[in-house]
Enzyme design. Structure first.
Site, PDB file in Angstrom:
ATOM      1  N   GLU A 297       9.514  -8.485  -0.690  1.00 31.11           N
ATOM      2  CA  GLU A 297      10.681  -8.120  -1.501  1.00 31.11           C
ATOM      3  C   GLU A 297      11.044  -6.683  -1.167  1.00 31.11           C
ATOM      4  OE1 GLU A 297      12.442 -10.389  -3.111  1.00 31.11           O
ATOM      5  OE2 GLU A 297      10.974 -11.625  -2.114  1.00 31.11           O
ATOM      6  N   CYS A 331      15.292  -1.134  -7.417  1.00 30.01           N
ATOM      7  CA  CYS A 331      15.880  -1.857  -6.281  1.00 30.01           C
ATOM      8  C   CYS A 331      17.201  -2.479  -6.703  1.00 30.01           C
ATOM      9  CB  CYS A 331      14.914  -2.909  -5.789  1.00 30.01           C
ATOM     10  SG  CYS A 331      14.391  -4.007  -7.101  1.00 30.01           S
TER      11      CYS A 331
HETATM   12  P1  NAD Z   1       7.437   1.782   0.334  1.00 29.52           P
HETATM   13  O1  NAD Z   1       7.935   0.738   1.269  1.00 29.52           O
HETATM   14  O2  NAD Z   1       7.402   3.168   0.800  1.00 29.52           O
HETATM   15  O3  NAD Z   1       5.938   1.425  -0.141  1.00 29.52           O
HETATM   16  C1  NAD Z   1       5.624   0.178  -0.736  1.00 29.52           C
HETATM   17  C2  NAD Z   1       4.133  -0.061  -0.569  1.00 29.52           C
HETATM   18  O4  NAD Z   1       3.837  -0.215   0.819  1.00 29.52           O
HETATM   19  C3  NAD Z   1       3.253   1.089  -1.060  1.00 29.52           C
HETATM   20  O5  NAD Z   1       2.097   0.553  -1.648  1.00 29.52           O
HETATM   21  C4  NAD Z   1       2.926   1.811   0.226  1.00 29.52           C
HETATM   22  O6  NAD Z   1       1.739   2.569   0.157  1.00 29.52           O
HETATM   23  C5  NAD Z   1       2.765   0.651   1.178  1.00 29.52           C
HETATM   24  N1  NAD Z   1       2.917   0.969   2.601  1.00 29.52           N
HETATM   25  C6  NAD Z   1       3.599   1.997   3.162  1.00 29.52           C
HETATM   26  N2  NAD Z   1       3.531   1.888   4.501  1.00 29.52           N
HETATM   27  C7  NAD Z   1       2.815   0.783   4.784  1.00 29.52           C
HETATM   28  C8  NAD Z   1       2.422   0.138   5.997  1.00 29.52           C
HETATM   29  N3  NAD Z   1       2.776   0.613   7.177  1.00 29.52           N
HETATM   30  N4  NAD Z   1       1.691  -1.010   5.910  1.00 29.52           N
HETATM   31  C9  NAD Z   1       1.356  -1.529   4.720  1.00 29.52           C
HETATM   32  N5  NAD Z   1       1.688  -0.944   3.541  1.00 29.52           N
HETATM   33  C10 NAD Z   1       2.408   0.190   3.575  1.00 29.52           C
HETATM   34  O7  NAD Z   1       8.315   1.644  -1.006  1.00 29.52           O
HETATM   35  P2  NAD Z   1       8.216   2.499  -2.334  1.00 29.52           P
HETATM   36  O8  NAD Z   1       8.795   3.850  -2.097  1.00 29.52           O
HETATM   37  O9  NAD Z   1       6.867   2.392  -2.917  1.00 29.52           O
HETATM   38  O10 NAD Z   1       9.198   1.666  -3.298  1.00 29.52           O
HETATM   39  C11 NAD Z   1      10.588   1.768  -3.242  1.00 29.52           C
HETATM   40  C12 NAD Z   1      11.196   0.633  -2.445  1.00 29.52           C
HETATM   41  O11 NAD Z   1      10.814  -0.613  -3.016  1.00 29.52           O
HETATM   42  C13 NAD Z   1      12.716   0.638  -2.471  1.00 29.52           C
HETATM   43  O12 NAD Z   1      13.185   0.337  -1.183  1.00 29.52           O
HETATM   44  C14 NAD Z   1      13.058  -0.477  -3.446  1.00 29.52           C
HETATM   45  O13 NAD Z   1      14.334  -1.049  -3.249  1.00 29.52           O
HETATM   46  C15 NAD Z   1      11.965  -1.444  -3.176  1.00 29.52           C
HETATM   47  N6  NAD Z   1      11.758  -2.360  -4.299  1.00 29.52           N
HETATM   48  C16 NAD Z   1      12.164  -3.653  -4.154  1.00 29.52           C
HETATM   49  C17 NAD Z   1      12.026  -4.536  -5.207  1.00 29.52           C
HETATM   50  C18 NAD Z   1      12.443  -5.978  -5.070  1.00 29.52           C
HETATM   51  O14 NAD Z   1      12.062  -6.785  -5.910  1.00 29.52           O
HETATM   52  N7  NAD Z   1      13.224  -6.331  -4.062  1.00 29.52           N
HETATM   53  C19 NAD Z   1      11.466  -4.098  -6.405  1.00 29.52           C
HETATM   54  C20 NAD Z   1      11.057  -2.765  -6.515  1.00 29.52           C
HETATM   55  C21 NAD Z   1      11.200  -1.904  -5.447  1.00 29.52           C
END
Ligand code: NAD
Length: 529
Positions: A297, A331
């Site tokens: 997501e 999001c």
């Molecule tokens: P992010 O992508 O930076 O991080 C998400 C998770 O991934 C964290 O736990 C992070 O540590 C981990 N991560 C980072 N790099 C990684 C890698 N290379 N491999 C595996 N894991 C890794 O996102 P964020 O800043 O935590 O959250 C904000 C984002 O989430 C926004 O883009 C928002 O739109 C999205 N979001 C989407 C939904 C949805 O339901 N579509 C809901 C909430 C947030």
């Protein structure tokens, strides 16, 4: 509301699901409980939490310090930092636990998750306070999140119960035909920080109620909420190794995703990281014997269409709340308002007045708009605001809000006269920045709304039944709202997930969600004479 004490979990289906009610903070009793809970949580700031693998509590040399975004000098929790070297042990422990957990009857797993829901209810104010202090949500936003987490405990157990009762759609004469849903195996749960309890807990509970075991890697920005949730699961009776708690960053996340013995990834986060996970999980590793499943997501560039025939005051209110609630860090946040040119000037005038009334400040004091989660997020928002000032006309905001406190505050910012293909109209900012785009009629508005790579949420304000029908058919988003704001999805009424680069449309809080954490086994048994 259903509780584990109400007898056999099958009683779940005897009543209909109802969302957890929200708290009324205008009642002094609730406000007092909230202030007390915040004081109690603050007294625990700086405590160290262990990594938990197979029930063993471990410490590492490297630490993650999560901070209070409203007061960055305050350390909320100190956590161990899992590195790639921990992936093997965590996945091995999860497989070991899987061999027992997969055999636990559905009803017992369901009862365990229901108990977790009861504990969350009992500890509600405490969890609200942790979410306020670690994620920077105001009271009502934190309440929405904790209520959603409780909803998930009940909703996913109901759906799990339905799955457990599945039968083969047709019985062949002379056979006993069965269809059963079995778990996948060991999954990695990789959530974001912006719903540190609901998204993290939802992914974990949907996983384990189906018999899977997981390695939980919370976001480095919100590991304390996850550590507290682990306490809930332990108290509810989730056995050691079923949920392995490993805070860590991208390197640890990558090691998990690439591991040959990982069966699936449940991820919510940005498009960039989601796509990396998709690619890495797709590459078969030596000795890997399955195709990894990914539930991804991702981000959004969510639009609200405002038609000339709309109730303009309702549209202004809906856009302002959806754009600047939680400082735009959802999001589902509205980051584009697409307004009919005939009413755009009036809309902007009223929007400016509404946005300028929004109070910024410490969420612990229940100010409506809080800080951004960290310095990086604040700098990113300020960079996009600078880009926006060149791409359009600054209507209001545009600066850091230094008078709001020492946290990462940015003024709610509206840029008018933005072109549909401008960067601030195409790229996810994840901060308090709204681009207003003029449309030349409904067809144009729809075209602009659908003109990004995302497709998560969208809203339309109109009094035209015809336009509503057209939007239902052609506004290409996973979650469409009509004459209401595009944030605030509820578990059950609004199963959540987006199209295109917004992800795999898993629809959390919906009837198909738990299916994603299972595989179906079909058994045809010949009846012996
Ligand atoms: P992010 O992508 O930076 O991080 C998400 C998770 O991934 C964290 O736990 C992070 O540590 C981990 N991560 C980072 N790099 C990684 C890698 N290379 N491999 C595996 N894991 C890794 O996102 P964020 O800043 O935590 O959250 C904000 C984002 O989430 C926004 O883009 C928002 O739109 C999205 N979001 C989407 C939904 C949805 O339901 N579509 C809901 C909430 C947030």
């Amino acid at each position: 509301m259903v509780t584990a004490q109400m007898g056999h979990p099958t009683s779940l289906l005897a009543s209909s699901f109802a969302n957890e009610p929200f708290l009324d903070f205008s009642r002094e009793e609730n406000a007092r409980k909230m202030r007390d809970a915040i004081a109690q949580v603050r007294a625990q700031f700086g405590r160290e939490y262990e990594m938990v693998i197979g029930g063993q509590r471990l410490r590492t040399a490297g630490k993650i310090r999560s901070i209070n975004p409203a007061h960055p000098s305050e350390v909320v929790g100190v956590h161990q930092e899992a590195g790639p070297e921990h992936a093997e042990a965590a996945i091995a422990a999860a497989w070991q636990a899987f061999e027992r957990w997969r055999l636990v009857p559905w009803d017992d797993r369901i009862a365990t998750i229901l108990r977790a829901g009861e504990i969350l209810r009992r500890r509600k104010f405490e969890f609200l306070a942790w979410v306020v202090c670690e994620a920077g949500k105001n009271w009502a936003e934190a309440d929405g999140e904790v209520a959603e987490s409780i909803d998930f405990t009940e909703f996913y157990t109901r759906e799990a119960l339905r799955l457990s009762q599945a039968t083969a759609p047709v019985q062949l004469p002379g056979e006993r035909d069965h269809l059963t849903y079995i778990p996948l195996g060991v999954g990695a749960v990789i959530p974001p920080w912006n719903f540190p309890l609901a998204i993290m807990g939802g992914l974990v509970m949907a996983s384990i109620v189906c018999g899977n075991t997981v390695v939980l890697k919370p976001s480095p920005d919100s590991p304390t909420v996850a550590a507290k949730f682990l306490e809930v699961l332990e108290e509810a009776g989730v056995p050691p190794g079923v949920v392995n708690f490993c805070p860590g960053g991208a390197e640890f996340g990558t090691a998990l995703v690439e591991h040959a013995r990982l069966r699936y990834v449940g991820f919510t986060g940005s498009k960039a990281v989601g796509l990396q996970i998709h690619e890495r999980a797709a590459k078969t590793q030596p000795e890997q014997i399955w195709i990894k499943r990914t539930i991804l997501e991702m981000g959004g560039k969510d639009a609200t269409i405002v038609e000339a025939d709309a109730d303009l005051d309702a549209a202004v209110e809906g856009v302002a709340l959806a754009a600047f609630g939680y400082a735009g860090q959802k999001c589902s946040a509205c980051s584009r308002a697409i307004v009919d040119e005939k009413v755009c000037d009036v809309f902007l005038e009223r929007l400016r007045a509404r946005v300028e009334r929004m109070q910024l400040g410490d969420p612990a004091e229940n100010r409506p708009v809080g800080p951004l989660i960290n310095e990086r997020a604040m700098n990113k928002a300020m960079e996009y605001i600078a880009i926006g000032k060149k791409e359009g006309r600054l209507l209001c905001g545009g600066e850091r809000a230094l008078d709001a406190g020492d946290g990462y505050y940015v003024q709610p910012t509206v840029i008018a006269d933005v072109a549909p293909d401008a960067r601030i109209a195409q790229e996810e900012v994840f901060g308090p920045l709204l681009a207003v785009i003029k449309s030349r009629g409904f067809e144009d508005a729809l075209h602009i709304a659908n003109g990004t790579e995302y497709g998560l949420t969208g809203a339309i304000y109109t009094s035209s039944a015809e336009k509503i029908e057209r939007a239902k058919r052609d506004f290409h988003v996973g979650n469409l709202y009509i004459n209401r704001k595009c944030t605030g999805a509820l578990c059950g009424p609004h199963p959540f997930g987006g199209f295109n680069m917004s992800g795999t449309d898993s629809k959390s809080g919906g009837p198909d969600y738990v299916l994603l954490f299972t595989q179906a086994k079909s058994i045809g048994e010949k009846i012996m004479a």
